[in-house]
Scaffold this motif. Structure first.
Motif, PDB file in Angstrom:
ATOM      1  N   LEU A 120       0.859  -1.092  -0.043  1.00 36.47           N
ATOM      2  CA  LEU A 120       0.058   0.143   0.023  1.00 36.47           C
ATOM      3  C   LEU A 120       0.792   1.234  -0.018  1.00 36.47           C
ATOM      4  O   LEU A 120       2.043   1.404   0.482  1.00 36.47           O
ATOM      5  CB  LEU A 120      -1.041   0.099   1.303  1.00 36.47           C
ATOM      6  N   ALA A 121       0.206   2.337  -0.634  1.00 33.82           N
ATOM      7  CA  ALA A 121       1.135   3.782  -0.624  1.00 33.82           C
ATOM      8  C   ALA A 121       0.123   4.713  -0.103  1.00 33.82           C
ATOM      9  O   ALA A 121      -1.291   4.581  -0.742  1.00 33.82           O
ATOM     10  CB  ALA A 121       1.815   3.859  -1.866  1.00 33.82           C
ATOM     11  N   VAL A 122       0.551   5.564   0.398  1.00 33.08           N
ATOM     12  CA  VAL A 122      -0.342   6.749   0.735  1.00 33.08           C
ATOM     13  C   VAL A 122       0.038   8.086   0.638  1.00 33.08           C
ATOM     14  O   VAL A 122       1.378   8.175   0.407  1.00 33.08           O
ATOM     15  CB  VAL A 122      -0.716   6.785   2.455  1.00 33.08           C
ATOM     16  N   ILE A 156      -2.373  -2.697  11.879  1.00 31.15           N
ATOM     17  CA  ILE A 156      -3.001  -3.134  10.832  1.00 31.15           C
ATOM     18  C   ILE A 156      -3.565  -2.363   9.846  1.00 31.15           C
ATOM     19  O   ILE A 156      -3.967  -1.102  10.287  1.00 31.15           O
ATOM     20  CB  ILE A 156      -4.628  -4.006  11.222  1.00 31.15           C
ATOM     21  N   ALA A 157      -3.169  -2.337   8.467  1.00 30.49           N
ATOM     22  CA  ALA A 157      -3.543  -1.742   7.468  1.00 30.49           C
ATOM     23  C   ALA A 157      -4.276  -2.259   6.233  1.00 30.49           C
ATOM     24  O   ALA A 157      -3.953  -3.199   5.951  1.00 30.49           O
ATOM     25  CB  ALA A 157      -2.186  -0.843   6.853  1.00 30.49           C
ATOM     26  N   ARG A 158      -5.489  -1.505   6.007  1.00 31.17           N
ATOM     27  CA  ARG A 158      -6.235  -2.042   4.980  1.00 31.17           C
ATOM     28  C   ARG A 158      -6.668  -0.937   4.100  1.00 31.17           C
ATOM     29  O   ARG A 158      -6.833   0.227   4.495  1.00 31.17           O
ATOM     30  CB  ARG A 158      -7.377  -2.632   5.617  1.00 31.17           C
ATOM     31  N   ARG A 159      -6.893  -1.344   2.825  1.00 35.77           N
ATOM     32  CA  ARG A 159      -7.315  -0.368   1.655  1.00 35.77           C
ATOM     33  C   ARG A 159      -9.086  -0.457   1.752  1.00 35.77           C
ATOM     34  O   ARG A 159      -9.650  -1.487   1.842  1.00 35.77           O
ATOM     35  CB  ARG A 159      -6.805  -0.584   0.201  1.00 35.77           C
ATOM     36  N   SER A 160      -9.567   0.613   1.737  1.00 40.26           N
ATOM     37  CA  SER A 160     -11.086   1.023   1.541  1.00 40.26           C
ATOM     38  C   SER A 160     -11.435   1.907   0.606  1.00 40.26           C
ATOM     39  O   SER A 160     -11.364   3.273   0.908  1.00 40.26           O
ATOM     40  CB  SER A 160     -11.708   1.187   2.789  1.00 40.26           C
ATOM     41  N   GLY A 161     -11.680   1.462  -0.658  1.00 41.24           N
ATOM     42  CA  GLY A 161     -12.006   2.678  -1.765  1.00 41.24           C
ATOM     43  C   GLY A 161     -10.709   3.235  -2.027  1.00 41.24           C
ATOM     44  O   GLY A 161      -9.780   2.714  -2.317  1.00 41.24           O
ATOM     45  N   GLY A 196      -8.978  -2.390  25.509  1.00 41.92           N
ATOM     46  CA  GLY A 196      -7.875  -1.478  25.077  1.00 41.92           C
ATOM     47  C   GLY A 196      -8.242  -0.489  24.030  1.00 41.92           C
ATOM     48  O   GLY A 196      -9.348  -0.295  23.664  1.00 41.92           O
ATOM     49  N   ALA A 197      -7.342   0.543  23.824  1.00 42.85           N
ATOM     50  CA  ALA A 197      -7.425   1.798  23.105  1.00 42.85           C
ATOM     51  C   ALA A 197      -7.182   1.277  21.443  1.00 42.85           C
ATOM     52  O   ALA A 197      -6.320   0.265  21.160  1.00 42.85           O
ATOM     53  CB  ALA A 197      -6.555   2.857  23.210  1.00 42.85           C
ATOM     54  N   LEU A 198      -7.764   1.894  20.504  1.00 41.38           N
ATOM     55  CA  LEU A 198      -7.953   1.657  19.031  1.00 41.38           C
ATOM     56  C   LEU A 198      -7.932   2.966  18.464  1.00 41.38           C
ATOM     57  O   LEU A 198      -8.652   3.621  18.318  1.00 41.38           O
ATOM     58  CB  LEU A 198      -8.992   0.676  18.524  1.00 41.38           C
ATOM     59  N   PHE A 199      -6.359   3.159  18.144  1.00 43.38           N
ATOM     60  CA  PHE A 199      -6.334   4.329  17.319  1.00 43.38           C
ATOM     61  C   PHE A 199      -6.456   4.139  15.856  1.00 43.38           C
ATOM     62  O   PHE A 199      -5.934   3.134  14.999  1.00 43.38           O
ATOM     63  CB  PHE A 199      -4.754   5.035  17.433  1.00 43.38           C
ATOM     64  N   THR A 200      -7.094   4.957  15.013  1.00 44.94           N
ATOM     65  CA  THR A 200      -7.324   4.728  13.724  1.00 44.94           C
ATOM     66  C   THR A 200      -6.965   5.955  12.713  1.00 44.94           C
ATOM     67  O   THR A 200      -7.171   7.382  13.112  1.00 44.94           O
ATOM     68  CB  THR A 200      -8.905   4.630  13.314  1.00 44.94           C
ATOM     69  N   ILE A 201      -5.916   5.889  11.841  1.00 39.75           N
ATOM     70  CA  ILE A 201      -5.461   7.019  10.909  1.00 39.75           C
ATOM     71  C   ILE A 201      -5.885   6.414   9.666  1.00 39.75           C
ATOM     72  O   ILE A 201      -5.819   5.501   9.172  1.00 39.75           O
ATOM     73  CB  ILE A 201      -3.877   6.794  11.022  1.00 39.75           C
ATOM     74  N   GLU A 202      -6.812   7.492   8.858  1.00 41.09           N
ATOM     75  CA  GLU A 202      -7.129   7.312   7.619  1.00 41.09           C
ATOM     76  C   GLU A 202      -6.489   8.187   6.649  1.00 41.09           C
ATOM     77  O   GLU A 202      -6.672   9.355   6.728  1.00 41.09           O
ATOM     78  CB  GLU A 202      -8.701   7.671   7.602  1.00 41.09           C
ATOM     79  N   LEU A 203      -5.863   7.898   5.679  1.00 38.87           N
ATOM     80  CA  LEU A 203      -5.193   8.517   4.731  1.00 38.87           C
ATOM     81  C   LEU A 203      -5.690   8.443   3.223  1.00 38.87           C
ATOM     82  O   LEU A 203      -6.248   7.175   2.954  1.00 38.87           O
ATOM     83  CB  LEU A 203      -3.717   8.419   4.651  1.00 38.87           C
ATOM     84  N   ASP A 204      -5.420   9.277   2.155  1.00 40.44           N
ATOM     85  CA  ASP A 204      -5.784   8.984   0.774  1.00 40.44           C
ATOM     86  C   ASP A 204      -4.924   8.120   0.299  1.00 40.44           C
ATOM     87  O   ASP A 204      -3.689   7.979   0.647  1.00 40.44           O
ATOM     88  CB  ASP A 204      -5.628  10.372   0.035  1.00 40.44           C
ATOM     89  N   LEU A 205      -5.396   7.287  -0.554  1.00 45.85           N
ATOM     90  CA  LEU A 205      -4.666   6.388  -1.292  1.00 45.85           C
ATOM     91  C   LEU A 205      -3.695   6.848  -2.228  1.00 45.85           C
ATOM     92  O   LEU A 205      -4.262   7.539  -2.885  1.00 45.85           O
ATOM     93  CB  LEU A 205      -5.443   4.874  -1.914  1.00 45.85           C
TER      94      LEU A 205
END
Length: 613
Positions: A491-493, A526-531, A594-603
């Protein structure tokens, strides 16, 4: 006496107006008719040029194609062995494919004698295969070695079309003929509903294209036996019934006028014609004169009405001249007052504009200071993290250095004893330890320096790998385990590599702090692509984020750690870095703890790795 004088005074203008009206009615009508007829002729000439250009362009698309098909190996093989079923099938398929690609009407191959042995419509109910077209001029020209051109109504399909033909040569011998039939219905359909009538006639003067179906196969001049015999010999129009159109021509002011009587109605047209010598056609545009005469009549009536209105207006003008002078005076006074108010308002606006410019300058200065402060805070956060790393890094460097010293001493003794292979092994171990210390130093140097503001495509696996090496000391100190899952494909962001690395270092370090004394010390990345987005989550198995502080966790200088254990800048800096990337950073408590941090970036598109920021 006064009434008599007033009558004499108004009589002269009345006579002048009557003379003008008579002149407009007589001479103006003729002039207007000539002008509008010239306009109709000019429009018709433009229509004629467009029609000829459309026909010529449509035909020129297909003119060279028969020669190209005649040179194809499948066609040459077929005419060399016309009774071969396999060659016929292959040629039929080829012709059908080419016909569909070029959007022509039909393509077919004939052998000497005129029999058709292959056609693009071989599998249709009406097929040319087996038909003989030796009577067609396009076949006769091509079998003699010339290129053929001919317009006709198909005797088999009963569809009009233009035929192009070319001989098929095997060496110097003509073995057959290739024929392209081009459909003209689409061009003819575009003429329907227009203001002008467009017709195309053959060399005998017979109409074969027209926007009026009732004019088809009609002759503009009387049909003679010679014309009929010539048409029937080539079967140009198959079984169509030929007839003569009732048309008479006259000449007026250099224009050719044609009057056509059709179905009890008689209409006059301006006839404009242009020949197409290559096809032997004549394209004619018939511009209806009825609209020109109606426009001329309208112009004359309008001129008479304008004259009457002008006379009425003159009387009204004389009557209102006094009122107009008074109104102009009032307007001048009002304009002066308006100009005075505009000057006052302009001065006020200039003052407000000056104040706004000053405020904009002050805001830009404050914004620049804010950006500089934010950049300094980001760098301070990284240096603070490096300070916290120092003790563990000292251990990371001391261990390899002690080993290097031991291996060096051993290598010296081994060389003295001439045990060269063992000494070489010690030197190799020293080199490996030096590489390890260089890698640690390189990652810290890249992490510590200030990044620029450039955003680009960042390979996520490389950033995570460098981050893992930087936080290794903290994970080791907390006895924590980092589990990484970046998905099946790289993946690349859209981000900056050093700043994204800083965000991950801050979040993973906080996660290590949260699980340090707990039984479950796993940290999951964990990293995943969504659209068009990439979601990066970091979860620990600690106590989570208290609800009372969840809304303040990204505020500057807010920390849940004890005094001396942090500046409270890490998450605030991380939040602003991700926001600069055009992304988002959030935190929630995981349902299982536990804590869940989420970073969302453009593909971003994967590229060759760029230099560090």
């Amino acid at each position: 006496m006064s009434k008599f004088l007033r009558g004499r005074r108004w009589m002269l203008p009345g006579l002048v107006l009557a003379a003008l009206a008579l002149a407009i009615a007589v001479f103006g009508g003729r002039l207007a008719s000539r002008i509008y007829l010239d306009e109709a002729a000019a429009r018709g000439q433009t229509t004629l040029r467009l029609a000829v250009a459309a026909l010529s362009g449509h035909m020129s698309r297909f003119e060279p194609l028969p020669q190209l098909v005649a040179d194809h190996d499948d066609i040459k093989d077929l005419v060399s062995d016309p009774d071969n079923p396999a060659l016929r099938a292959r040629a039929n398929d080829y012709l059908k494919e080419i016909n569909a690609l070029l959007k022509s009407s039909d393509i077919y191959v004939m052998i000497p004698g005129g029999d058709t042995i292959a056609a693009s419509n071989h599998d249709l109910p009406i097929s040319f295969v087996g038909e003989n077209f030796a009577y067609r001029p396009y076949y006769q020209n091509a079998i003699r070695g010339d290129l053929g051109r001919f317009f006709a109504l198909g005797t088999t399909s009963l569809k009009r079309g233009y035929y192009f033909s070319s001989p098929i040569r095997i060496g110097m011998e003509i073995r057959g003929v290739v024929v392209f039939k081009v459909d003209i219905d689409a061009i003819e359909a575009s003429w329907k509903g227009g203001e002008d009538e467009i017709i195309v006639t053959d060399p005998e003067g017979i109409i074969f294209m027209s926007g009026r179906p009732e004019w088809l196969y009609a002759s503009l001049r009387p049909l003679t036996d010679a014309n009929i015999d010539k048409t029937e010999a080539s079967r140009r129009y198959a079984n169509a019934l030929l007839h003569t159109l009732s048309a008479t021509r006259t000449s007026e002011d250099g224009r050719v006028l044609m009057r056509i009587a059709d179905q009890g109605n008689s209409r006059e047209f301006i006839e404009l014609a242009e020949a197409m010598p290559a096809e032997g056609w004549t394209v004619r545009v018939l511009a209806d004169t009825a609209s020109a005469h109606a426009q001329a009549l309208t112009a004359v009536v309008s001129a008479l009405l304008a004259l009457g209105l002008a006379a009425l207006g003159g009387a009204i003008v004389l009557q209102r001249r006094g009122r107009l002078a008074e109104r102009l005076l009032m307007q001048r006074t009002a304009q002066q007052e308006l100009e005075r108010r505009v000057e006052e308002r302009t001065a006020d606006l200039a003052l407000v504009n000056t104040r706004l410019e000053t405020e904009v300058i002050e805001r830009r200065t404050a914004e620049q200071q804010l950006r500089q402060t934010q950049a300094d805070l980001i760098q301070a956060g990284k240096l603070a993290a490096l300070g916290q790393m120092s003790a563990a890094l000292s251990h990371e460097f001391n261990q390899p250095l002690a080993a290097v010293k031991t291996y060096a001493d051993n290598a010296a003794l081994l060389i003295e004893r001439n045990r060269i292979e063992e000494a070489r092994d010690n030197v190799s171990r020293i080199s490996s330890l030096a590489d390890r210390m260089a890698a640690i130093s390189r990652h810290l140097r890249n992490f510590a320096r200030k990044p620029n503001q450039k955003l680009g495509s960042v390979a996520l696996d490389e950033v995570v790998r460098d981050t893992e090496e930087i936080v290794a000391w903290r994970l080791k100190a907390a006895d924590a385990m980092l589990i990484i899952d970046l998905g099946p494909t790289p993946l690349a962001v859209k981000a900056g590599s050093v700043r994204l690395q800083q965000v991950l270092v801050n979040i993973i370090t906080n996660a290590a702090d949260a699980v340090e004394t707990l039984p479950d010390r796993r940290i999951e990345l964990i990293a995943r692509r969504s659209g068009g987005k990439v979601s990066i989550t970091v979860r620990d198995h600690g106590p989570g984020v208290p609800a009372a502080v969840a809304d303040r966790i990204f505020d500057p200088f807010f920390s849940t750690k004890g005094v001396g254990k942090g500046l409270g800048l890490g998450l605030s800096i991380s939040y602003n870095i991700v926001k600069d990337f055009g992304g988002s950073l959030g935190v929630v408590n995981h349902p299982e703890g536990g804590a869940l941090f989420t970073i969302e970036l453009d593909l971003a598109r994967m590229t060759v790795r760029e230099a560090a920021e």
